[in-house]
Motif scaffolding. Structure first.
Motif, short mmCIF file in Angstrom:
data_model
loop_
_atom_site.label_atom_id
_atom_site.label_comp_id
_atom_site.label_asym_id
_atom_site.label_seq_id
_atom_site.Cartn_x
_atom_site.Cartn_y
_atom_site.Cartn_z
N HIS A 138 -108.31 -21.26 47.44
CA HIS A 138 -109.67 -21.19 46.91
C HIS A 138 -110.29 -19.82 47.22
O HIS A 138 -110.96 -19.22 46.37
N LYS A 142 -111.38 -16.80 44.47
CA LYS A 142 -112.76 -16.35 44.53
C LYS A 142 -112.84 -14.85 44.76
O LYS A 142 -113.77 -14.18 44.30
N ARG A 152 -108.04 -16.80 34.95
CA ARG A 152 -108.73 -17.52 36.03
C ARG A 152 -108.67 -19.03 35.80
O ARG A 152 -108.41 -19.81 36.73
N GLU A 156 -106.99 -21.63 38.38
CA GLU A 156 -107.79 -22.70 38.97
C GLU A 156 -107.25 -24.07 38.57
O GLU A 156 -107.29 -25.01 39.39
#
Length: 499
Positions: A138, A142, A152, A156
């Motif tokens: 995570h 980020k 992205r 994710e």
């Protein structure tokens, strides 16, 4: 090297009957009459003097409640071995002592000697506990603000759906390739279950997996690539105690490139009989493509887009996002600088991901003529819409001036292909066909590669060179002609033309 003093002891919780004072190690029940320790009474513990704190305060590591003297000695020896890693350097010994003290406060096991040695070797603060895989992944995503939205979303998705559920609780520095392979085994077991449920005669069982998709081998490779990229960053980072990329060593079956197959007459007959589609990536013959484009003329609002994809091999997003400002019909050129990307049903405009994708394609006279016809029709739509016209500046628009949604374009393509009675391909298959026809027509592979936006000509040649069987047949006959002593050119001239 400093000598770290420690001792092992046995004590209990008994108290003196008169004073109520805790007897501790003085309890007579701790030993048998022969002087040996009584295994049924009391607990073992250890005590170790630790290096003073950075402020100079004395401290010790002390723990009781152990089941055996051997366990107490082993733990004490382990802590001494950790302190000895300091090699007599006071600052390092203080850091290791801080680590030991912290583990005692949290009532957790101290890290192994190998782990602390690895941290010292990589310059990582030994007192810093490694994050879990979930925490690291995570934070990794980020910390990458410049990622393209599509990339992205892909990262994710892999993290949320697969990596965290299967590996998230594992400490990053303890992740192994075997654990990653176990994750893929679990994903494959789920695939098998979905397939079995879909084949079940029980409607409830089939309904239990409705909407669930099987995970393909290519998707597994992309999941591993996401984890490998994240772990590569961890290996490079001096702040993470990781020096091996476990994802690079996790085994997966090889995933060969899916080469296009052409809808030959035999394959079409088989498809008409039982619906068999022989490959995941199918392309039409030039004749089938001509049939489609002729039929698409009835759908004038999209005919030009489909013609451009069929002839120049633009990607769907590139065609949908092409502006008139980048299209020069007089010069016969179009600059590919933008694309419309679809995530689920949401869309956004971006630039092509690679430098090769940002290119200029040359428009042939037929394509220029088709685009001029469409431009005149688009102007009529603009006049009819009046103030309702959306000035998007795009080449291909709906009758109100708004750009097309990529999903709508694909739906129209399939609808028109069915109406034309053609065997099924995807809209991207039309791009594959453009590449194959260009090579079959004798266009230099480097030129085709540049126009398609491929990073290398090798990829273009390896993927498309032998799609049409007539091209391979011509090459085979030319080789045979050399053995017969006849002219390859005369043999080639008698070969069957592309259909």
């Amino acid at each position: 090297m400093a000598s770290h003093q420690g001792r092992v002891f046995k004590r209990c919780g008994c108290r003196d009957e008169n004073s109520g004072r805790a007897l501790g190690a003085q309890c007579p029940k701790l030993r048998r009459p022969d002087g040996a320790f009584n295994p049924r009474h009391g607990d073992w513990g250890y005590q170790l003097e630790l290096p003073r704190t950075s402020e100079g305060k004395r401290r010790q590591a002390r723990r009781t409640g152990m089941e055996s003297q051997e366990q107490a000695w082993q733990t004490l020896d382990h802590l001494k071995a950790l302190l000895n890693l300091g090699g007599g350097e006071a600052d390092i010994e203080v850091d290791i002592a801080d680590l030991i003290q912290d583990t005692h406060k949290r009532r957790v096991q101290a890290p192994s000697v190998a782990e602390v040695r690895r941290r010292l070797g990589t310059g990582v603060d030994v007192r810093q506990e490694a994050p879990t895989v979930a925490e690291y992944l995570h934070g990794w995503v980020k910390a990458k603000p410049d990622l393209a939205r599509g990339t992205r979303a892909s990262y994710e998705g892999h993290i949320r759906k697969y990596l965290v559920p299967h590996l998230g609780r594992i400490r990053l520095d303890r992740l192994t390739s075997q654990q990653i392979e176990t994750m893929f085994d679990a994903i494959e077991e789920r695939n098998v279950r979905i397939l079995e449920c879909k084949d079940s005669r029980d409607a409830k069982v089939r309904a239990s997996v409705r909407g669930q998709r099987m995970i393909s081998l290519s998707t597994k490779h992309r999941i591993r690539a996401t984890l490998r990229s994240a772990l590569s960053n961890a290996v490079r980072s001096p702040e993470e105690p990781v020096n091996v990329n476990a994802a690079s060593h996790a085994r997966l079956p090889s995933c060969p490139r899916k080469r296009p197959l052409v809808w030959t007459p035999d394959r079409v007959r088989q498809w008409e009989q039982d619906g068999t589609v022989p490959g995941e990536v199918m392309v039409w013959t030039p004749q089938q493509t001509r049939t489609f484009l002729e039929h698409a003329k009835k759908y004038a609002w999209l005919h030009g887009l489909f013609h451009l994809v069929a002839v120049k091999g633009l990607r769907r997003g590139e065609a949908v996002g092409l502006p008139w400002a980048n299209t020069r019909l007089t010069d016969g050129e179009a600059d590919i600088r933008t694309q419309v990307v679809q995530l689920s049903w949401e869309t956004f405009t971006s630039t092509p991901k690679s430098e090769a994708g940002r290119r200029t394609v040359t428009l042939d006279a037929d394509t220029v003529r088709v685009l001029r016809v469409w431009k005149r029709l688009q102007n009529q739509y603009r006049l009819e819409a009046g103030s309702r016209w959306a000035d998007s500046g795009l080449v291909f628009t709906r009758s109100d001036g708004f750009g097309w949604h990529p999903g709508q374009v694909s739906d129209w393509f399939c609808r028109i292909a069915r109406a034309a009675g053609l065997p099924p391909i995807t809209l991207h298959g039309l791009r594959h066909g453009a590449a194959s026809m260009a090579l079959a027509a004798g266009t230099d592979v480097k030129v085709v590669s540049n126009e398609l936006g491929h990073s290398t000509a090798h990829f273009t040649q390896d993927t498309y060179q032998t799609v049409f069987p007539d091209v391979a047949k011509t090459a085979a006959e030319a080789t045979a002609a050399l053995l017969r002593g006849t002219s390859p050119s005369s043999q080639a001239s008698s070969s069957v033309p592309l259909r």
